[in-house]
Write a protein that holds these residues in place. Sequence first.
Motif, PDB file in Angstrom:
ATOM      1  N   UNK A 141       0.851  -1.189   0.000  1.00  0.00           N
ATOM      2  CA  UNK A 141       0.000   0.000   0.000  1.00  0.00           C
ATOM      3  C   UNK A 141       0.888   1.241   0.000  1.00  0.00           C
ATOM      4  N   UNK A 142       0.552   2.196  -0.847  1.00  0.00           N
ATOM      5  CA  UNK A 142       1.212   3.502  -0.881  1.00  0.00           C
ATOM      6  C   UNK A 142       0.189   4.580  -0.577  1.00  0.00           C
ATOM      7  N   UNK A 143       0.650   5.751  -0.126  1.00  0.00           N
ATOM      8  CA  UNK A 143      -0.266   6.864   0.075  1.00  0.00           C
ATOM      9  C   UNK A 143      -0.969   7.160  -1.248  1.00  0.00           C
ATOM     10  N   UNK A 144      -2.276   7.341  -1.189  1.00  0.00           N
ATOM     11  CA  UNK A 144      -3.069   7.608  -2.374  1.00  0.00           C
ATOM     12  C   UNK A 144      -3.726   6.369  -2.972  1.00  0.00           C
ATOM     13  N   UNK A 145      -3.352   5.186  -2.509  1.00  0.00           N
ATOM     14  CA  UNK A 145      -3.921   3.948  -3.055  1.00  0.00           C
ATOM     15  C   UNK A 145      -5.346   3.717  -2.583  1.00  0.00           C
ATOM     16  N   UNK A 146      -6.122   3.078  -3.450  1.00  0.00           N
ATOM     17  CA  UNK A 146      -7.448   2.573  -3.122  1.00  0.00           C
ATOM     18  C   UNK A 146      -7.402   1.071  -3.355  1.00  0.00           C
ATOM     19  N   UNK A 147      -7.583   0.305  -2.283  1.00  0.00           N
ATOM     20  CA  UNK A 147      -7.531  -1.147  -2.366  1.00  0.00           C
ATOM     21  C   UNK A 147      -8.967  -1.662  -2.317  1.00  0.00           C
ATOM     22  N   UNK A 148      -9.432  -2.264  -3.406  1.00  0.00           N
ATOM     23  CA  UNK A 148     -10.796  -2.778  -3.470  1.00  0.00           C
ATOM     24  C   UNK A 148     -10.847  -4.139  -2.792  1.00  0.00           C
ATOM     25  N   UNK A 149     -11.636  -4.225  -1.703  1.00  0.00           N
ATOM     26  CA  UNK A 149     -11.714  -5.431  -0.892  1.00  0.00           C
ATOM     27  C   UNK A 149     -12.909  -6.309  -1.250  1.00  0.00           C
ATOM     28  N   UNK A 150     -13.970  -5.706  -1.790  1.00  0.00           N
ATOM     29  CA  UNK A 150     -15.209  -6.445  -2.079  1.00  0.00           C
ATOM     30  C   UNK A 150     -15.875  -5.826  -3.295  1.00  0.00           C
ATOM     31  N   UNK A 151     -16.428  -6.683  -4.148  1.00  0.00           N
ATOM     32  CA  UNK A 151     -17.232  -6.224  -5.275  1.00  0.00           C
ATOM     33  C   UNK A 151     -18.426  -7.148  -5.414  1.00  0.00           C
ATOM     34  N   UNK A 152     -19.624  -6.580  -5.321  1.00  0.00           N
ATOM     35  CA  UNK A 152     -20.859  -7.310  -5.550  1.00  0.00           C
ATOM     36  C   UNK A 152     -21.557  -6.720  -6.757  1.00  0.00           C
ATOM     37  N   UNK A 153     -22.250  -7.571  -7.529  1.00  0.00           N
ATOM     38  CA  UNK A 153     -22.910  -7.063  -8.735  1.00  0.00           C
ATOM     39  C   UNK A 153     -24.112  -7.898  -9.112  1.00  0.00           C
ATOM     40  N   UNK A 154     -25.058  -7.221  -9.756  1.00  0.00           N
ATOM     41  CA  UNK A 154     -26.109  -7.939 -10.469  1.00  0.00           C
ATOM     42  C   UNK A 154     -25.514  -8.232 -11.822  1.00  0.00           C
ATOM     43  N   UNK A 155     -25.435  -9.500 -12.162  1.00  0.00           N
ATOM     44  CA  UNK A 155     -24.715  -9.863 -13.374  1.00  0.00           C
ATOM     45  C   UNK A 155     -25.345  -9.255 -14.610  1.00  0.00           C
ATOM     46  N   UNK A 156     -24.477  -8.713 -15.428  1.00  0.00           N
ATOM     47  CA  UNK A 156     -24.881  -8.106 -16.682  1.00  0.00           C
ATOM     48  C   UNK A 156     -24.238  -8.831 -17.836  1.00  0.00           C
ATOM     49  N   UNK A 157     -23.612  -8.079 -18.721  1.00  0.00           N
ATOM     50  CA  UNK A 157     -22.992  -8.647 -19.916  1.00  0.00           C
ATOM     51  C   UNK A 157     -21.800  -9.529 -19.585  1.00  0.00           C
ATOM     52  N   UNK A 185     -19.077  -1.720  -4.032  1.00  0.00           N
ATOM     53  CA  UNK A 185     -17.669  -1.922  -3.720  1.00  0.00           C
ATOM     54  C   UNK A 185     -17.404  -1.543  -2.273  1.00  0.00           C
ATOM     55  N   UNK A 186     -16.485  -2.236  -1.653  1.00  0.00           N
ATOM     56  CA  UNK A 186     -15.874  -1.823  -0.394  1.00  0.00           C
ATOM     57  C   UNK A 186     -14.416  -1.590  -0.713  1.00  0.00           C
ATOM     58  N   UNK A 187     -13.919  -0.429  -0.340  1.00  0.00           N
ATOM     59  CA  UNK A 187     -12.515  -0.144  -0.633  1.00  0.00           C
ATOM     60  C   UNK A 187     -11.843   0.489   0.574  1.00  0.00           C
ATOM     61  N   UNK A 188     -10.561   0.203   0.700  1.00  0.00           N
ATOM     62  CA  UNK A 188      -9.726   0.800   1.734  1.00  0.00           C
ATOM     63  C   UNK A 188      -8.923   1.888   1.051  1.00  0.00           C
ATOM     64  N   UNK A 189      -9.053   3.118   1.558  1.00  0.00           N
ATOM     65  CA  UNK A 189      -8.330   4.257   0.989  1.00  0.00           C
ATOM     66  C   UNK A 189      -7.246   4.676   1.959  1.00  0.00           C
ATOM     67  N   UNK A 190      -6.057   4.885   1.433  1.00  0.00           N
ATOM     68  CA  UNK A 190      -4.939   5.396   2.228  1.00  0.00           C
ATOM     69  C   UNK A 190      -4.604   6.759   1.681  1.00  0.00           C
ATOM     70  N   UNK A 191      -5.020   7.818   2.405  1.00  0.00           N
ATOM     71  CA  UNK A 191      -4.801   9.156   1.884  1.00  0.00           C
ATOM     72  C   UNK A 191      -3.969  10.012   2.810  1.00  0.00           C
ATOM     73  N   UNK A 192      -3.174  10.869   2.219  1.00  0.00           N
ATOM     74  CA  UNK A 192      -2.293  11.755   2.962  1.00  0.00           C
ATOM     75  C   UNK A 192      -3.113  12.854   3.621  1.00  0.00           C
ATOM     76  N   UNK A 193      -2.785  13.186   4.871  1.00  0.00           N
ATOM     77  CA  UNK A 193      -3.465  14.295   5.578  1.00  0.00           C
ATOM     78  C   UNK A 193      -2.660  15.566   5.428  1.00  0.00           C
TER      79      UNK A 193
END
Length: 193
Positions: A141-157, A185-193
């Motif tokens: 993980x680096x500052x500014x990263x978004x780590x996607x932990x979960x993705x749920x969807x109604x199936x499409x194409x 989506x559930x995502x973990x964001x690491x952002x600089x303050x």
Amino acid sequence: MKKLMILITLLTTFIITGCTQIKDFQIEYEELSEEQYELLTLTGNRILKYNLKNLPNDKNYELKLVYEVYKNNKKIKEEDIIGMAYGPTNEDINNIILEINIQDNKIRCISGQNGEAYSSIDIEENIENLSYQYFSKTTKINLGDEIYLFHGMEEGKNGFKISDLGLLSEEDKDSYVKDNELNVFLKLICEKN
């Protein structure tokens, strides 16, 4: 004697440089035991467990768990579930366990070494009726990263692209959003303050 001095100098150099190496800040999926998994499957609970290792102690930053929903190609919701702020310190920061439970239109989160922080949100989307995938690897993980932990969807194409979660590219994320009527989506964001 000269060879011995050179050897001692080289060994000292290797020891000093080896001891001053900094480990990377990373997130690691922690698998449940087989018995835990069976019980959770029978009760309908979805639990994700992650270990945040080697948190930096020389920067100001915030870690946030965010719930994000897209419907018909448009973002309709982005809501923080929990946030943890860190600043520079001379002390080591212990590894943090992040546990997430998705059940009954509610997302619960416990974080900290011994579950010191708890938060939950009520959601309108019925995640239990969606196909889903979750991040189950280890990544830096680096500052500014978004780590996607979960993705749920109604199936499409298109269905899931296996192993896409984690550092999901905007291209891949846009592909999911475009090809499926509902995406959460559930995502973990690491952002600089």
